[in-house]
Design a protein around this motif. Sequence first.
Motif, PDB file in Angstrom:
ATOM      1  N   LYS A 180       0.825   4.047  -2.702  1.00  0.00           N
ATOM      2  CA  LYS A 180       0.335   5.346  -2.240  1.00  0.00           C
ATOM      3  C   LYS A 180       1.388   6.456  -2.408  1.00  0.00           C
ATOM      4  N   TYR A 181       2.643   6.111  -2.119  1.00  0.00           N
ATOM      5  CA  TYR A 181       3.675   7.156  -2.182  1.00  0.00           C
ATOM      6  C   TYR A 181       4.371   7.203  -3.545  1.00  0.00           C
ATOM      7  N   SER A 182       3.731   6.594  -4.570  1.00  0.00           N
ATOM      8  CA  SER A 182       4.209   6.764  -5.959  1.00  0.00           C
ATOM      9  C   SER A 182       3.057   7.322  -6.765  1.00  0.00           C
TER      10      SER A 182
ATOM     11  N   GLY B  41      -3.035   9.121   5.421  1.00  0.00           N
ATOM     12  CA  GLY B  41      -2.316   8.109   6.216  1.00  0.00           C
ATOM     13  C   GLY B  41      -2.254   8.527   7.664  1.00  0.00           C
ATOM     14  N   THR B  42      -2.045   7.559   8.546  1.00  0.00           N
ATOM     15  CA  THR B  42      -1.984   7.894   9.976  1.00  0.00           C
ATOM     16  C   THR B  42      -0.618   7.619  10.589  1.00  0.00           C
ATOM     17  N   GLY B  43       0.271   6.982   9.865  1.00  0.00           N
ATOM     18  CA  GLY B  43       1.607   6.704  10.409  1.00  0.00           C
ATOM     19  C   GLY B  43       1.633   5.471  11.299  1.00  0.00           C
ATOM     20  N   LEU B  44       0.699   4.550  11.083  1.00  0.00           N
ATOM     21  CA  LEU B  44       0.710   3.328  11.904  1.00  0.00           C
ATOM     22  C   LEU B  44       1.246   2.109  11.146  1.00  0.00           C
ATOM     23  N   GLY B  45       1.163   2.166   9.797  1.00  0.00           N
ATOM     24  CA  GLY B  45       1.500   0.989   8.981  1.00  0.00           C
ATOM     25  C   GLY B  45       2.879   0.419   9.265  1.00  0.00           C
ATOM     26  N   LEU B  46       3.916   1.254   9.261  1.00  0.00           N
ATOM     27  CA  LEU B  46       5.277   0.737   9.439  1.00  0.00           C
ATOM     28  C   LEU B  46       5.516   0.253  10.876  1.00  0.00           C
ATOM     29  N   ALA B  47       4.879   0.939  11.853  1.00  0.00           N
ATOM     30  CA  ALA B  47       5.031   0.509  13.256  1.00  0.00           C
ATOM     31  C   ALA B  47       4.449  -0.899  13.416  1.00  0.00           C
TER      32      ALA B  47
ATOM     33  N   THR C 190       0.846  -1.203   0.000  1.00  0.00           N
ATOM     34  CA  THR C 190       0.000   0.000   0.000  1.00  0.00           C
ATOM     35  C   THR C 190       0.879   1.249   0.000  1.00  0.00           C
ATOM     36  N   ASN C 191       1.944   1.218   0.825  1.00  0.00           N
ATOM     37  CA  ASN C 191       2.843   2.383   0.863  1.00  0.00           C
ATOM     38  C   ASN C 191       3.485   2.632  -0.500  1.00  0.00           C
ATOM     39  N   ALA C 192       3.987   1.522  -1.100  1.00  0.00           N
ATOM     40  CA  ALA C 192       4.679   1.673  -2.394  1.00  0.00           C
ATOM     41  C   ALA C 192       3.741   2.301  -3.429  1.00  0.00           C
TER      42      ALA C 192
ATOM     43  N   GLN D 205      10.586  -2.326  -3.847  1.00  0.00           N
ATOM     44  CA  GLN D 205      11.249  -1.095  -4.280  1.00  0.00           C
ATOM     45  C   GLN D 205      10.293  -0.291  -5.158  1.00  0.00           C
ATOM     46  N   ASP D 206      10.114   0.992  -4.832  1.00  0.00           N
ATOM     47  CA  ASP D 206       9.259   1.822  -5.689  1.00  0.00           C
ATOM     48  C   ASP D 206      10.052   3.000  -6.236  1.00  0.00           C
ATOM     49  N   GLN D 207       9.420   3.782  -7.099  1.00  0.00           N
ATOM     50  CA  GLN D 207      10.104   4.953  -7.681  1.00  0.00           C
ATOM     51  C   GLN D 207       9.343   6.220  -7.298  1.00  0.00           C
TER      52      GLN D 207
ATOM     53  N   CYS E 167       4.228   8.429  13.191  1.00  0.00           N
ATOM     54  CA  CYS E 167       5.258   9.272  12.558  1.00  0.00           C
ATOM     55  C   CYS E 167       5.111   9.201  11.040  1.00  0.00           C
ATOM     56  N   ARG E 168       5.159  10.350  10.406  1.00  0.00           N
ATOM     57  CA  ARG E 168       5.020  10.422   8.954  1.00  0.00           C
ATOM     58  C   ARG E 168       6.117  11.324   8.387  1.00  0.00           C
ATOM     59  N   GLY E 169       6.424  11.101   7.130  1.00  0.00           N
ATOM     60  CA  GLY E 169       7.419  11.939   6.473  1.00  0.00           C
ATOM     61  C   GLY E 169       6.866  13.348   6.248  1.00  0.00           C
ATOM     62  N   SER E 170       7.801  14.331   6.181  1.00  0.00           N
ATOM     63  CA  SER E 170       7.336  15.710   6.043  1.00  0.00           C
ATOM     64  C   SER E 170       6.897  16.026   4.607  1.00  0.00           C
TER      65      SER E 170
HETATM   66  P1  ATP Z   1      -0.960   4.209   7.406  1.00  0.00           P
HETATM   67  O1  ATP Z   1      -1.040   4.015   8.870  1.00  0.00           O
HETATM   68  O2  ATP Z   1      -2.274   4.344   6.767  1.00  0.00           O
HETATM   69  O3  ATP Z   1      -0.077   3.193   6.754  1.00  0.00           O
HETATM   70  P2  ATP Z   1       1.135   5.952   6.638  1.00  0.00           P
HETATM   71  O4  ATP Z   1       1.332   5.299   5.341  1.00  0.00           O
HETATM   72  O5  ATP Z   1       1.336   7.417   6.700  1.00  0.00           O
HETATM   73  O6  ATP Z   1      -0.282   5.624   7.259  1.00  0.00           O
HETATM   74  P3  ATP Z   1       3.260   4.252   7.526  1.00  0.00           P
HETATM   75  O7  ATP Z   1       2.928   3.187   6.599  1.00  0.00           O
HETATM   76  O8  ATP Z   1       3.632   3.887   8.904  1.00  0.00           O
HETATM   77  O9  ATP Z   1       2.104   5.313   7.706  1.00  0.00           O
HETATM   78  O10 ATP Z   1       4.440   5.087   6.941  1.00  0.00           O
HETATM   79  C1  ATP Z   1       4.986   6.121   7.706  1.00  0.00           C
HETATM   80  C2  ATP Z   1       5.494   7.200   6.808  1.00  0.00           C
HETATM   81  O11 ATP Z   1       6.621   6.706   6.088  1.00  0.00           O
HETATM   82  C3  ATP Z   1       4.543   7.644   5.761  1.00  0.00           C
HETATM   83  O12 ATP Z   1       3.660   8.614   6.260  1.00  0.00           O
HETATM   84  C4  ATP Z   1       5.484   8.170   4.709  1.00  0.00           C
HETATM   85  O13 ATP Z   1       5.883   9.481   5.053  1.00  0.00           O
HETATM   86  C5  ATP Z   1       6.688   7.277   4.822  1.00  0.00           C
HETATM   87  N1  ATP Z   1       6.670   6.181   3.864  1.00  0.00           N
HETATM   88  C6  ATP Z   1       6.420   4.889   4.118  1.00  0.00           C
HETATM   89  N2  ATP Z   1       6.556   4.148   3.001  1.00  0.00           N
HETATM   90  C7  ATP Z   1       6.919   4.991   2.028  1.00  0.00           C
HETATM   91  C8  ATP Z   1       7.245   4.832   0.648  1.00  0.00           C
HETATM   92  N3  ATP Z   1       7.205   3.656   0.021  1.00  0.00           N
HETATM   93  N4  ATP Z   1       7.588   5.940  -0.046  1.00  0.00           N
HETATM   94  C9  ATP Z   1       7.654   7.150   0.549  1.00  0.00           C
HETATM   95  N5  ATP Z   1       7.353   7.358   1.848  1.00  0.00           N
HETATM   96  C10 ATP Z   1       7.007   6.290   2.589  1.00  0.00           C
END
Ligand code: ATP
Length: 545
Positions: free
Chosen positions: A448-450, A501-507, A444-446, A472-474, A491-494
């Motif tokens: 969403k952030y592309s 997004g809420t910043g929970l996925g990676l945690a 989802t991140n790959a 790996q994404d671009q 925590c989310r990127g600036s």
């Molecule tokens: P959600 O809880 O819905 O996943 P989220 O995507 O913001 O929300 P995380 O998945 O925890 O939260 O990711 C944390 C942050 O890391 C993101 O907000 C984003 O800033 C950065 N990030 C994670 N994956 C990527 C990626 N593939 N490319 C760019 N930034 C990323």
Amino acid sequence: MTMLRKSIRPLPHFLMPNAWKLLIIDDCATDRKIYRRFLLKDPHHYYQILEADSAEVGLGLCQHTPCDLILLDFCLPDMSGIEFLDELRQKTFGSSVPVIMLTGRGDEEIAVQAMKRGVQDYLVKQHLKADVLQLAVRNVIKQLCLQTQLQKTQERQRLIATMLLRIRQSLDLEEILYTAVREVQQLLKCDRVMVCQSHPKIDDQQTWQNHTTDQNNSNNSLLCYWAGSDDCNFNLLEPLDSKANLVVPITLSHKEVVSQPWGFLIAHQCTGKREWQSDELEILYEVSVQLAIAIQQAELLAQTKAALEKEKQLNAFKSQIVATISHEYRTPLASILAAASTLKQHGDHLDEFKKQKFLHIIEQKSRHMSKLIDDMLVMNQFELNKTKFKTIPLDLEQFFSVLISEQQQFFSDRHEFIFNSSGNHKGFWGDQGLLRLIFSNLMTNAIKYSPQGGKIELHLTGQESEVIFSIQDQGIGIPIEDQTNLFQPFCRGSNVDTIPGTGLGLAITKACVELHGGSITLESQPDQGTKVTICLPKQHIQESS
Ligand code: ATP
Ligand code: MG
């Protein structure tokens, strides 16, 4: 005539190691001679005898040559025995040289008075026998020795009490151990004093002695604190020499296996010979008991602090949840409300396309809110250590093909999806639910952030005992300064801008990976893309509830 005479044939001092210095004050030369003779005949003691024939000479001698005992004639030409005693206390600043009073028959009452003023004993001069005088002098000397010993013991006790107080003043284990070794080393005045923690797996002192350690190095599995000379050649690798060392175990009372001490308290002497005294051993025992109590207290405190810290984290997490829910729910709820009221009020006048559009908004926003709740519940389970973890054998190729087809609904035409696998994935065991969380979050991140699309490459490599997965994404990448905290909840990127997004996925992903005994790493360059790599052991032994 005033006179001072030393014993007739004094033995050289080195031949009289235990010679007691005795002063006879009597104006009668014959009596002095008799006492001297009697005393020198004593088979049990050596005496170095000084004589004075008047109170004045006696006082002068006491001032300049401290002696161990005075034989004092009560009737002196220049003052009475009682006056002499008062003068003596004054001139020697209250020092308590023991005195045996020599009285004539009939003077016993005066002698009793003198005893009340601190005189140790009295003897009647007439017909005084050698054995009576010898015994009286020996008794007083014995008393003197006992008193000195008692004073020494009291002084030691006082020092020990002060030292224990200093040791127990802190609750910080490291400080306690350093204070203990320093204080004991100063008290025993030996080359070095050490506290060494025994290795939990080492069960007897011999193996402990042979265990490698770095002194004062807490990186090592053995803790070792010492005070004393740096030149000391003490080496834990060598068998302990009982002559050079005093070793006392430190045993914690709450430990179930009492035979395994927490560690040892060691006093070491390598410069010159040292006969350890029993009271020195007692001091070490006393300190070891106090150290055991202090260690237990410090351990308890550390546990309480850890529990408090956990509680604090949980509270912070709960507050964050409340803040996030109120913040994240407001916008989608408003959209849902607006779409629903439009449909309700104007549904009859809307064409099918517009109706579908509003229904889609309601569905999408509801899904988002539902995912948010799910994520927070999952995270909460992790925080409370209540996550269910049950592994089953998994065919990873099949697992990924299902997952990828599920994710395909989120791809746009701009994303090119590439999956390849290599190596041997057989024998992999994992928790299916948690693995889905891991990989769906990363995919989802790959995506969403592309937002501009691009290639998303997935690699799965099977090795002998682990599998390595990378994605790996671009996409937009992550600013370097944001990368360290991304695995923390919320925590989310600036640079996310309006990407939801809420910043929970990676945690959640990291917590799931760790439950599998694996590791996760992230590499990213802003505007160039992100690569996340996960290593999972094929089988992880620990099963948590
Ligand atoms: P959600 O809880 O819905 O996943 P989220 O995507 O913001 O929300 P995380 O998945 O925890 O939260 O990711 C944390 C942050 O890391 C993101 O907000 C984003 O800033 C950065 N990030 C994670 N994956 C990527 C990626 N593939 N490319 C760019 N930034 C990323
Ligand atoms: Mg995410």
